[in-house]
Motif scaffolding. Structure first.
Motif, PDB file in Angstrom:
ATOM      1  N   ASP A  88       0.801  -1.206   0.000  1.00  0.00           N
ATOM      2  CA  ASP A  88       0.000   0.000   0.000  1.00  0.00           C
ATOM      3  C   ASP A  88       0.843   1.268   0.000  1.00  0.00           C
ATOM      4  O   ASP A  88       0.314   2.359  -0.094  1.00  0.00           O
ATOM      5  N   GLU A  89       2.159   1.138   0.092  1.00  0.00           N
ATOM      6  CA  GLU A  89       3.038   2.298   0.193  1.00  0.00           C
ATOM      7  C   GLU A  89       2.912   3.209  -1.027  1.00  0.00           C
ATOM      8  O   GLU A  89       2.775   4.427  -0.893  1.00  0.00           O
ATOM      9  N   ALA A  91       0.430   3.433  -3.117  1.00  0.00           N
ATOM     10  CA  ALA A  91      -0.913   4.015  -3.159  1.00  0.00           C
ATOM     11  C   ALA A  91      -0.994   5.253  -2.265  1.00  0.00           C
ATOM     12  O   ALA A  91      -1.562   6.283  -2.651  1.00  0.00           O
ATOM     13  N   LYS A  92      -0.405   5.180  -1.087  1.00  0.00           N
ATOM     14  CA  LYS A  92      -0.400   6.329  -0.179  1.00  0.00           C
ATOM     15  C   LYS A  92       0.366   7.499  -0.778  1.00  0.00           C
ATOM     16  O   LYS A  92      -0.057   8.653  -0.684  1.00  0.00           O
ATOM     17  N   ILE A  93       1.496   7.213  -1.400  1.00  0.00           N
ATOM     18  CA  ILE A  93       2.306   8.261  -2.021  1.00  0.00           C
ATOM     19  C   ILE A  93       1.527   8.943  -3.145  1.00  0.00           C
ATOM     20  O   ILE A  93       1.498  10.177  -3.233  1.00  0.00           O
ATOM     21  N   ARG A  95      -1.692   9.197  -3.666  1.00  0.00           N
ATOM     22  CA  ARG A  95      -2.814  10.006  -3.180  1.00  0.00           C
ATOM     23  C   ARG A  95      -2.347  11.258  -2.452  1.00  0.00           C
ATOM     24  O   ARG A  95      -2.911  12.334  -2.636  1.00  0.00           O
ATOM     25  N   SER A  96      -1.319  11.138  -1.626  1.00  0.00           N
ATOM     26  CA  SER A  96      -0.916  12.280  -0.800  1.00  0.00           C
ATOM     27  C   SER A  96      -0.125  13.336  -1.571  1.00  0.00           C
ATOM     28  O   SER A  96      -0.233  14.525  -1.278  1.00  0.00           O
ATOM     29  N   ARG A 118      -5.309   7.769  -8.118  1.00  0.00           N
ATOM     30  CA  ARG A 118      -6.090   7.433  -6.919  1.00  0.00           C
ATOM     31  C   ARG A 118      -5.385   6.401  -6.055  1.00  0.00           C
ATOM     32  O   ARG A 118      -5.863   6.051  -4.990  1.00  0.00           O
ATOM     33  N   GLY A 119      -4.258   5.877  -6.543  1.00  0.00           N
ATOM     34  CA  GLY A 119      -3.528   4.857  -5.806  1.00  0.00           C
ATOM     35  C   GLY A 119      -4.032   3.456  -6.087  1.00  0.00           C
ATOM     36  O   GLY A 119      -3.815   2.539  -5.300  1.00  0.00           O
TER      37      GLY A 119
END
Length: 197
Positions: A88-89, A91-93, A95-96, A118-119
């Motif tokens: 999930d790393e 995906a977080k990057i 989105r943020s 959207r990740g």
């Protein structure tokens, strides 16, 4: 039998091979258009060799890239991460930081995965459809021609090809079958179901 040195021959390593390849590759692109876009990309090199060459390409294209696992280290190779089970790393990057697209290259740089803004990771089957459509759109002037895709590829491929003067050939879903298909006359694109094109 005794072999004389004159019978063996010599091995020759051309100089500046990477530089020549990169320059020819960049000449095949509309670099000005790409530079104007100022893309923001996430790149995961999976500790592979692409990390030694690809940042140069992105720099020449004025791409703002956040690089992950961007040095060569065979001990850190993770087979699961290249086979569709992503953590999930990334995906977080995505989105943020508001990056537009993300790519993960497997260590040998022969397969690719895609993550959107959207990740969400794109399935390999869906990515095959996207890459095929992009190829068809950018090669209209070369019609008629053939493309080869895995026998396991979805019927989406047949649907999108209907709008082009292109014949679809189905091949086995193996690296050797893909390589063999590239030798076929007038076959301009070959795509597999696991991120290889």
């Amino acid at each position: 039998k005794r072999v004389h040195s004159s019978e063996v021959g010599q091995i020759y390593y051309p100089e500046r091979t990477n530089e020549i390849y990169l320059n020819r590759f960049l000449q095949s692109l509309n670099t000005e258009l790409i530079r104007e876009k100022k893309y923001k990309l996430f790149m995961d090199y999976s500790y592979g060799l692409a990390s030694t060459i690809f940042p140069f390409v992105l720099g020449k294209l004025n791409v703002q890239a956040l690089s992950f696992h961007d040095f060569v280290d065979a001990t850190r190779y993770n087979l699961e991460s290249t086979m569709g089970t992503h953590d999930d790393e990334a995906a977080k990057i995505m989105r943020s930081l508001g990056y537009e697209l993300g790519f993960m290259l497997e260590p040998g740089a022969e397969k690719i995965s895609l993550i959107d803004e959207r990740g969400i990771w794109c399935s390999p089957m869906r990515l095959l459809t996207i890459v095929t459509k992009l190829f068809l759109e950018t090669n209209r002037q070369r019609e008629p021609y053939k493309i080869a895709v895995s026998i396991a590829a979805s019927a989406e491929i047949d649907d999108i090809v209907k709008d082009y003067d292109v014949e679809v050939i189905r091949i086995k879903d193996s690296h050797s079958s893909m390589m063999e298909a590239t030798r076929s006359d007038n076959t301009l694109f070959v795509g597999g179901c696991w991120g290889g094109y």
